[in-house]
Write an enzyme that holds these catalytic residues in place. Structure first.
Site, PDB file in Angstrom:
ATOM      1  N   HIS A   1      -1.836   0.522   7.523  1.00  0.00           N
ATOM      2  CA  HIS A   1      -2.368   0.821   6.192  1.00  0.00           C
ATOM      3  C   HIS A   1      -2.115   2.289   5.856  1.00  0.00           C
ATOM      4  CE1 HIS A   1      -4.533  -0.051   2.610  1.00  0.00           C
ATOM      5  NE2 HIS A   1      -5.635   0.636   2.916  1.00  0.00           N
TER       6      HIS A   1
ATOM      7  N   ASP B   1      -8.027   4.250  -2.065  1.00  0.00           N
ATOM      8  CA  ASP B   1      -7.489   3.139  -1.279  1.00  0.00           C
ATOM      9  C   ASP B   1      -6.831   2.145  -2.230  1.00  0.00           C
ATOM     10  OD1 ASP B   1      -7.000   0.888   0.325  1.00  0.00           O
ATOM     11  OD2 ASP B   1      -8.795   1.234   1.538  1.00  0.00           O
TER      12      ASP B   1
ATOM     13  N   CYS C   1       0.815  -1.216   0.000  1.00  0.00           N
ATOM     14  CA  CYS C   1       0.000   0.000   0.000  1.00  0.00           C
ATOM     15  C   CYS C   1       0.848   1.265   0.000  1.00  0.00           C
ATOM     16  CB  CYS C   1      -0.963  -0.008   1.181  1.00  0.00           C
ATOM     17  SG  CYS C   1      -0.179  -0.110   2.794  1.00  0.00           S
TER      18      CYS C   1
END
Length: 485
Positions: free
Chosen positions: A398, A419, A266
């Protein structure tokens, strides 16, 4: 020959028996219950009673409650007469030749009928009493040894648990030397083939494409979705009556995780999103002239390592052992800052280290991002497409990319987030937003949706000179983020 009436020892004569009793049993000599005369044994006592007291005589009345029995030594007090007649009547006139010889244990008072049994019984007492005296130090040493072994085993178990937890964390954060992007990509494709979800020819084609992209250090673009911010701008201008105003970043491409970085990529994907916006902004042409296309994740890892070699964030580099390439290591705000600064992109880290609103919310985070977008962009327009780059948003486990912010008519704020965990198939729905805007739920995050304990953001606001870059490199050796109280 004579036998000691106390211990049963055989003696050559009565005189020897008396001497033996006087020496060996001075406190155990039987005495006449009538006149208290001492005797060397029960036989002599009987003969004395028959000779000296032929007529029955009343036993002396005890004058003290502590008066002891002359035969067994038991305290009988005023009941001495009844005690003697009940317990020792045979000594007063019975035929002792037919009376069984009894032997009393000098330790516990147990009566035995055989001297050998008594000896064995006494030996048991001696062994029992000598064990704690002679073995006390041995017991202590044994107890200490057992405790030491138990403590050692506990330390070993604790060390084992710590190692297992450390390995678990290494696996979780990609620091276990289990391979990086390339290895995971190939393993996941092989798994897809084995499950019948991918044909062998597709496997070989995608492998060849991946190897080519890795060789050139560029992303293959297969997880990219472009044009979303432009679609949002058009949607807000025509629809959504509950929105008072909205601010949007300059064009941003969305990148989601692929087979090669699922579960750990991520941070790299958010950097790609940020970079996609910077490459479209002429202000950053000079500092990004060596980057024509979005780099692949292994290339980004190499770029971060280059920043460390220049001297940026040595503390953070040591956390990764100065190595990212070939790993699945997670990166965060500090690595993004180091990489951007090494490219001469002016940025800052801001730390929202605790909630500032009720129920664990972060209103100051929302207010700060609103100022970031609205400063120098005030006006009457409902939709403001700014030149601001997107914002890197990090929390525990995250990270995401802020591409805009809504202000509702009731003054409530709502962040618009890309995202990297959201696949391209879903993001492409935003390219054709319906009038009800249901697809916006993929982006919208209200204040009650962000309740992590701590957030960090990285914002971009210009270009650094070479001197400024050098100064920031030196400062990053004690890098601390700006904290919002």
């Amino acid at each position: 020959m004579s036998v000691c009436g106390i211990c049963g020892q055989v003696l050559p004569s009565e005189a020897a028996a008396r001497r033996h009793v006087n020496r060996a049993h001075p406190d155990r000599q039987p005495r006449c219950p009538l006149c208290s005369a001492a005797a060397s044994g029960y036989e002599e006592l009987r003969q004395h009673v028959e000779a000296a007291h032929p007529e029955p005589q009343p036993l002396p009345r005890a004058r003290s409650p502590e008066l002891e029995c002359p035969f067994c030594g038991e305290a009988a007090g005023r009941q001495l007469e009844a005690h003697v007649r009940a317990r020792h009547e045979r000594l007063l006139g019975a035929d002792t030749e037919n009376v069984e010889q009894l032997y009393e244990c000098p330790i516990c008072g147990l009566t035995c009928t055989d001297i050998r049994i008594l000896e064995e019984h006494v030996d048991l007492h001696l062994e029992e009493h000598s064990f704690p005296e002679g073995g006390s130090s041995g017991d202590l040493e044994l107890a200490q040894q057992l405790q030491s072994e138990e403590d050692k085993q506990q330390r070993l178990d604790e060390e084992k648990r710590e190692k297992e937890e450390f390995k678990k964390l290494q696996r979780q954060y990609g620091l276990d030397s289990s391979g990086g992007y390339k290895k995971q990509f190939l393993n996941n494709m092989e798994r897809e083939v084995n499950r019948g979800r991918m044909q062998p020819f597709e496997y070989h084609k995608r492998k060849a494409d991946m190897m080519e992209c890795l060789a050139f250090g560029i992303d293959d673009g297969k997880t990219k979705t472009s044009g979303i911010t432009e679609a949002l701008c058009k949607y807000y201008q025509n629809e959504n009556k509950d929105v008072r105003r909205v601010w949007l970043s300059a064009g941003v491409d969305h990148f989601h995780s692929s087979l090669g970085d699922k579960g750990w990529g991520c941070g790299y994907r958010n950097f790609q999103m940020l970079l996609s916006s910077l490459l479209q902004n002429s202000l950053y042409n000079d500092c990004l002239r060596d980057i024509a296309l979005i780099p692949s994740i292994p290339k980004i890892q190499s770029m971060i390592e280059d920043a460390w070699k220049e001297g940026f964030d040595p503390h953070g580099a040591s956390h990764f052992n100065n190595r990212l390439c070939g790993s699945k290591a997670w990166i965060g705000a500090c690595e993004i800052y180091s990489l951007l600064t090494s490219l001469r992109v002016k940025c800052q880290i801001i730390d929202f280290h605790k909630p500032t609103g009720p129920t664990g919310t972060h209103p100051r985070l929302f207010e700060w991002i609103l100022r970031y977008y609205s400063t120098d962009n005030e006006g009457a327009a409902k939709v403001v497409c700014t030149s601001r780059p997107p914002v890197y948003l990090q929390h525990q486990g995250h990270s995401r990319t802020v591409v805009g912010i809504e202000e509702k008519k009731n003054k409530a704020l709502c962040l618009l987030l890309f995202d990297p965990g959201c696949p391209s198939q879903e993001m492409q729905k935003l390219l054709k937003l319906s009038s009800d805007g249901t697809s916006l739920k993929l982006l919208r995050k209200f204040m009650g949706s962000l309740k992590e304990k701590q957030y960090q953001i990285v914002t971009v606001n210009g270009v650094l000179t070479l001197e400024e870059k050098t100064a920031r490199c030196l400062a990053s050796r004690v890098l601390t983020s700006e904290k919002i109280p």
